[in-house]
Scaffold this motif. Structure first.
Motif, PDB file in Angstrom:
ATOM      1  N   LEU A  86     -61.742  -2.520  44.866  1.00 26.43           N
ATOM      2  CA  LEU A  86     -62.016  -2.578  43.433  1.00 26.43           C
ATOM      3  C   LEU A  86     -61.453  -3.865  42.825  1.00 26.43           C
ATOM      4  O   LEU A  86     -60.605  -4.520  43.425  1.00 26.43           O
ATOM      5  CB  LEU A  86     -61.384  -1.381  42.727  1.00 26.43           C
ATOM      6  N   SER A  87     -61.909  -4.198  41.624  1.00 25.02           N
ATOM      7  CA  SER A  87     -61.296  -5.318  40.907  1.00 25.02           C
ATOM      8  C   SER A  87     -59.907  -4.891  40.450  1.00 25.02           C
ATOM      9  O   SER A  87     -59.593  -3.697  40.410  1.00 25.02           O
ATOM     10  CB  SER A  87     -62.151  -5.685  39.688  1.00 25.02           C
ATOM     11  N   LYS A  89     -58.660  -4.916  37.524  1.00 24.61           N
ATOM     12  CA  LYS A  89     -58.795  -4.115  36.308  1.00 24.61           C
ATOM     13  C   LYS A  89     -59.148  -2.668  36.655  1.00 24.61           C
ATOM     14  O   LYS A  89     -58.577  -1.730  36.096  1.00 24.61           O
ATOM     15  CB  LYS A  89     -59.874  -4.726  35.411  1.00 24.61           C
ATOM     16  N   GLN A  90     -60.082  -2.491  37.579  1.00 23.25           N
ATOM     17  CA  GLN A  90     -60.482  -1.146  38.013  1.00 23.25           C
ATOM     18  C   GLN A  90     -59.340  -0.449  38.750  1.00 23.25           C
ATOM     19  O   GLN A  90     -59.129   0.753  38.587  1.00 23.25           O
ATOM     20  CB  GLN A  90     -61.718  -1.231  38.915  1.00 23.25           C
ATOM     21  N   LYS A  91     -58.619  -1.205  39.546  1.00 20.99           N
ATOM     22  CA  LYS A  91     -57.475  -0.633  40.286  1.00 20.99           C
ATOM     23  C   LYS A  91     -56.422  -0.107  39.321  1.00 20.99           C
ATOM     24  O   LYS A  91     -55.892   0.992  39.499  1.00 20.99           O
ATOM     25  CB  LYS A  91     -56.850  -1.692  41.205  1.00 20.99           C
ATOM     26  N   HIS A  93     -56.744   0.770  36.167  1.00 17.13           N
ATOM     27  CA  HIS A  93     -57.263   1.931  35.434  1.00 17.13           C
ATOM     28  C   HIS A  93     -57.225   3.168  36.319  1.00 17.13           C
ATOM     29  O   HIS A  93     -56.787   4.251  35.883  1.00 17.13           O
ATOM     30  CB  HIS A  93     -58.692   1.651  34.960  1.00 17.13           C
ATOM     31  N   LYS A  94     -57.630   3.025  37.566  1.00 24.00           N
ATOM     32  CA  LYS A  94     -57.649   4.158  38.489  1.00 24.00           C
ATOM     33  C   LYS A  94     -56.240   4.620  38.831  1.00 24.00           C
ATOM     34  O   LYS A  94     -55.976   5.829  38.935  1.00 24.00           O
ATOM     35  CB  LYS A  94     -58.400   3.786  39.770  1.00 24.00           C
ATOM     36  N   GLU A 149     -58.019 -12.031  35.764  1.00 22.79           N
ATOM     37  CA  GLU A 149     -58.373 -10.832  35.001  1.00 22.79           C
ATOM     38  C   GLU A 149     -57.304 -10.480  33.968  1.00 22.79           C
ATOM     39  O   GLU A 149     -57.617  -9.944  32.901  1.00 22.79           O
ATOM     40  CB  GLU A 149     -58.562  -9.639  35.949  1.00 22.79           C
ATOM     41  N   ASP A 196     -56.825   3.274  29.453  1.00 22.16           N
ATOM     42  CA  ASP A 196     -57.425   2.194  28.662  1.00 22.16           C
ATOM     43  C   ASP A 196     -56.338   1.356  27.988  1.00 22.16           C
ATOM     44  O   ASP A 196     -56.432   0.126  27.937  1.00 22.16           O
ATOM     45  CB  ASP A 196     -58.354   2.771  27.587  1.00 22.16           C
TER      46      ASP A 196
END
Length: 208
Positions: A86-87, A89-91, A93-94, A149, A196
């Motif tokens: 994942l990016s 940012k996605q990491k 958030h997850k 990012e 978020d």
């Protein structure tokens, strides 16, 4: 023959130890640290109090081991997310979403492990646990900083802020004395708001 007997004995001892820890974990999940007294742990495990003391010096040692095992499991999950494709940012958030969701799924256990008043030995283990969580978050934040990012100034401060948000923000919903009941819809909304917030706090602001 003596080797086999010794091996069986070691296996039996480890089974006893794990049974004691599991019993203590279940008691904490039901009523918190206050319910995880040595006598209660022994009764739930189906052993004598004396046997519990053969493996652990006192109640604090039992609780420290439970906390250490629990946090090690969480770290494995966070590290797997950090190592994914994942990016950044996605990491992030997850990672936040997964940690908070898991805490809310076991409210009494999570509250006790993170917030219930404890003695200094257990509090020290809590501090160590947060440091381990911070290391996993550091890895994600550092990657995002390098690839553009994220736009924070100091990695350590940013990681501390994220860990603070993803842990202390759940005090209110987890606190048993509040008797707060969340349905699944609100729980999902609550978790997303936290994730978020953490991501927006470290992302580079988009130019209008």
């Amino acid at each position: 023959m003596s080797y086999k007997r010794s091996s069986l004995m070691q296996e039996r001892m480890e089974q006893n130890r794990q049974t004691i820890l599991q019993s203590a974990r279940e008691l904490i999940a039901q009523g918190g640290f206050k319910d995880a007294q040595i006598q209660a742990i022994a009764e739930r495990a189906g052993v004598s109090s004396g046997l519990v003391y053969r493996y652990f010096d006192n109640k604090s040692q039992v609780l420290i081991e439970i906390l250490a095992e629990a946090i090690q499991h969480e770290i494995q999950i966070l590290n797997a997310i950090a190592a994914s494709e994942l990016s950044a940012k996605q990491k992030l958030h997850k990672a936040v979403t997964t940690f908070v969701k898991r805490a809310l799924n076991s409210p009494q256990l999570s509250y006790s492990l993170m917030f219930e008043p404890v003695d200094p030995l257990i509090e020290h283990e809590r501090f160590r646990s947060k440091q381990l969580i911070k290391q996993s978050i550091n890895q994600i934040l550092a990657e995002g900083k390098i690839n553009g990012e994220f736009g924070f100034e100091d990695l350590n401060t940013a990681a501390l802020c994220v860990v603070g948000a993803m842990t202390f923000v759940v005090i209110e919903p987890l606190n048993p004395s509040k008797n707060v009941m969340f349905d699944q819809t609100y729980k999902d909304y609550f978790v997303k708001q936290i994730a978020d917030f953490c991501v927006s706090g470290v992302c580079i602001a988009e130019e209008e």
